[in-house]
Write a protein that holds these residues in place. Structure first.
Motif, PDB file in Angstrom:
ATOM      1  N   ASN A 115      90.853  24.147  12.359  1.00 50.12           N
ATOM      2  CA  ASN A 115      90.707  22.702  12.247  1.00 50.12           C
ATOM      3  C   ASN A 115      89.222  22.399  12.416  1.00 50.12           C
ATOM      4  N   LEU A 116      88.789  21.262  11.993  1.00 54.60           N
ATOM      5  CA  LEU A 116      87.366  20.933  11.913  1.00 54.60           C
ATOM      6  C   LEU A 116      86.661  21.022  13.267  1.00 54.60           C
ATOM      7  N   ALA A 117      87.295  20.546  14.328  1.00 56.34           N
ATOM      8  CA  ALA A 117      86.656  20.590  15.645  1.00 56.34           C
ATOM      9  C   ALA A 117      86.437  22.024  16.108  1.00 56.34           C
ATOM     10  N   ARG A 118      87.399  22.891  15.875  1.00 53.78           N
ATOM     11  CA  ARG A 118      87.253  24.288  16.283  1.00 53.78           C
ATOM     12  C   ARG A 118      86.178  24.982  15.437  1.00 53.78           C
ATOM     13  N   GLN A 119      86.105  24.642  14.181  1.00 52.40           N
ATOM     14  CA  GLN A 119      85.072  25.230  13.328  1.00 52.40           C
ATOM     15  C   GLN A 119      83.682  24.814  13.817  1.00 52.40           C
ATOM     16  N   LYS A 120      83.518  23.554  14.173  1.00 54.09           N
ATOM     17  CA  LYS A 120      82.228  23.074  14.677  1.00 54.09           C
ATOM     18  C   LYS A 120      81.897  23.711  16.021  1.00 54.09           C
ATOM     19  N   ALA A 121      82.900  23.902  16.863  1.00 52.00           N
ATOM     20  CA  ALA A 121      82.687  24.576  18.142  1.00 52.00           C
ATOM     21  C   ALA A 121      82.242  26.013  17.905  1.00 52.00           C
ATOM     22  N   TYR A 122      82.851  26.677  16.940  1.00 52.84           N
ATOM     23  CA  TYR A 122      82.497  28.058  16.601  1.00 52.84           C
ATOM     24  C   TYR A 122      81.047  28.143  16.122  1.00 52.84           C
ATOM     25  N   TYR A 123      80.670  27.293  15.181  1.00 54.55           N
ATOM     26  CA  TYR A 123      79.307  27.331  14.648  1.00 54.55           C
ATOM     27  C   TYR A 123      78.277  26.995  15.727  1.00 54.55           C
ATOM     28  N   SER A 124      78.580  26.022  16.576  1.00 62.73           N
ATOM     29  CA  SER A 124      77.627  25.668  17.623  1.00 62.73           C
ATOM     30  C   SER A 124      77.530  26.793  18.665  1.00 62.73           C
ATOM     31  N   PHE A 125      78.631  27.495  18.925  1.00 65.30           N
ATOM     32  CA  PHE A 125      78.602  28.662  19.815  1.00 65.30           C
ATOM     33  C   PHE A 125      77.715  29.753  19.220  1.00 65.30           C
ATOM     34  N   TYR A 126      77.879  30.016  17.935  1.00 62.39           N
ATOM     35  CA  TYR A 126      77.078  31.025  17.248  1.00 62.39           C
ATOM     36  C   TYR A 126      75.588  30.679  17.305  1.00 62.39           C
ATOM     37  N   ARG A 127      75.257  29.402  17.054  1.00 63.91           N
ATOM     38  CA  ARG A 127      73.860  28.970  17.130  1.00 63.91           C
ATOM     39  C   ARG A 127      73.309  29.162  18.551  1.00 63.91           C
ATOM     40  N   THR A 128      74.129  28.869  19.537  1.00 62.34           N
ATOM     41  CA  THR A 128      73.715  29.028  20.926  1.00 62.34           C
ATOM     42  C   THR A 128      73.415  30.487  21.241  1.00 62.34           C
ATOM     43  N   LEU A 129      74.276  31.398  20.803  1.00 61.44           N
ATOM     44  CA  LEU A 129      74.017  32.826  21.004  1.00 61.44           C
ATOM     45  C   LEU A 129      72.687  33.232  20.385  1.00 61.44           C
ATOM     46  N   LYS A 130      72.434  32.773  19.166  1.00 61.98           N
ATOM     47  CA  LYS A 130      71.185  33.124  18.496  1.00 61.98           C
ATOM     48  C   LYS A 130      69.973  32.552  19.232  1.00 61.98           C
ATOM     49  N   GLN A 131      70.077  31.312  19.717  1.00 65.73           N
ATOM     50  CA  GLN A 131      68.953  30.669  20.396  1.00 65.73           C
ATOM     51  C   GLN A 131      68.629  31.318  21.734  1.00 65.73           C
ATOM     52  N   LEU A 132      69.629  31.798  22.437  1.00 63.94           N
ATOM     53  CA  LEU A 132      69.415  32.349  23.775  1.00 63.94           C
ATOM     54  C   LEU A 132      69.265  33.865  23.780  1.00 63.94           C
ATOM     55  N   TYR A 133      69.466  34.494  22.633  1.00 67.17           N
ATOM     56  CA  TYR A 133      69.403  35.950  22.562  1.00 67.17           C
ATOM     57  C   TYR A 133      68.063  36.471  23.072  1.00 67.17           C
ATOM     58  N   GLY A 134      68.113  37.437  23.970  1.00 66.73           N
ATOM     59  CA  GLY A 134      66.913  38.078  24.476  1.00 66.73           C
ATOM     60  C   GLY A 134      66.252  37.376  25.642  1.00 66.73           C
ATOM     61  N   LYS A 135      66.704  36.182  25.973  1.00 65.66           N
ATOM     62  CA  LYS A 135      66.123  35.467  27.113  1.00 65.66           C
ATOM     63  C   LYS A 135      66.748  36.011  28.398  1.00 65.66           C
ATOM     64  N   ASN A 136      65.939  36.170  29.409  1.00 62.30           N
ATOM     65  CA  ASN A 136      66.402  36.735  30.678  1.00 62.30           C
ATOM     66  C   ASN A 136      67.041  35.682  31.573  1.00 62.30           C
ATOM     67  N   ASN A 137      67.954  36.149  32.389  1.00 60.98           N
ATOM     68  CA  ASN A 137      68.569  35.351  33.463  1.00 60.98           C
ATOM     69  C   ASN A 137      69.267  34.087  32.971  1.00 60.98           C
ATOM     70  N   ILE A 138      69.943  34.176  31.834  1.00 57.45           N
ATOM     71  CA  ILE A 138      70.726  33.040  31.339  1.00 57.45           C
ATOM     72  C   ILE A 138      72.023  32.985  32.136  1.00 57.45           C
ATOM     73  N   THR A 139      72.272  31.862  32.780  1.00 54.45           N
ATOM     74  CA  THR A 139      73.481  31.702  33.584  1.00 54.45           C
ATOM     75  C   THR A 139      74.583  31.044  32.760  1.00 54.45           C
ATOM     76  N   GLU A 140      75.776  31.041  33.322  1.00 59.90           N
ATOM     77  CA  GLU A 140      76.889  30.336  32.677  1.00 59.90           C
ATOM     78  C   GLU A 140      76.514  28.876  32.444  1.00 59.90           C
ATOM     79  N   LYS A 141      75.915  28.247  33.461  1.00 58.15           N
ATOM     80  CA  LYS A 141      75.516  26.836  33.325  1.00 58.15           C
ATOM     81  C   LYS A 141      74.481  26.652  32.220  1.00 58.15           C
TER      82      LYS A 141
END
Length: 108
Positions: A14-40
């Motif tokens: 459904n559209l909301a889950r697709q947008k959540a998936y894409y935004s999760f993927y973008r977040t992984l790419k943006q934070l990749y390689g950065k140290n000490n990333i917490t859950e928050k």
């Protein structure tokens, strides 16, 4: 990344889950390689990316937890309910090797 559509023989979300998936993927790419990333930290960046999407409720799907979402790393993924405060995102640091291998192996 493959587009989530029927033309690629992928079951459409459904559209909301697709947008959540894409935004999760973008977040992984943006934070990749950065140290000490917490859950928050991860939750806040994912939330920032998610609310940029149109037609997404800014307070998430339910409350609590804050913002209607939680990010859990490591052995914290076994929980009874995200409504319990001890299961909300905290200062647990991300293990990139584990998370990225699991995520990218699952999407091919």
């Amino acid at each position: 990344m493959k587009e989530l559509s029927q033309k690629n023989n992928v079951i459409p979300f459904n559209l909301a889950r697709q947008k959540a998936y894409y935004s999760f993927y973008r977040t992984l790419k943006q934070l990749y390689g950065k140290n000490n990333i917490t859950e928050k930290d991860f939750q806040n960046k994912w939330y920032e990316n998610l609310v940029k999407e149109t037609n997404i409720i800014a307070d998430g799907w339910y409350n609590p937890p804050p913002k209607g979402m939680a990010v859990l790393f490591g052995n914290r993924i076994s929980f009874d309910s995200l409504r319990n405060e001890e299961n909300w995102s905290n200062n647990t640091i991300m293990n990139y090797f584990y998370v990225l291998n699991k995520f990218f192996l699952s999407i091919g």
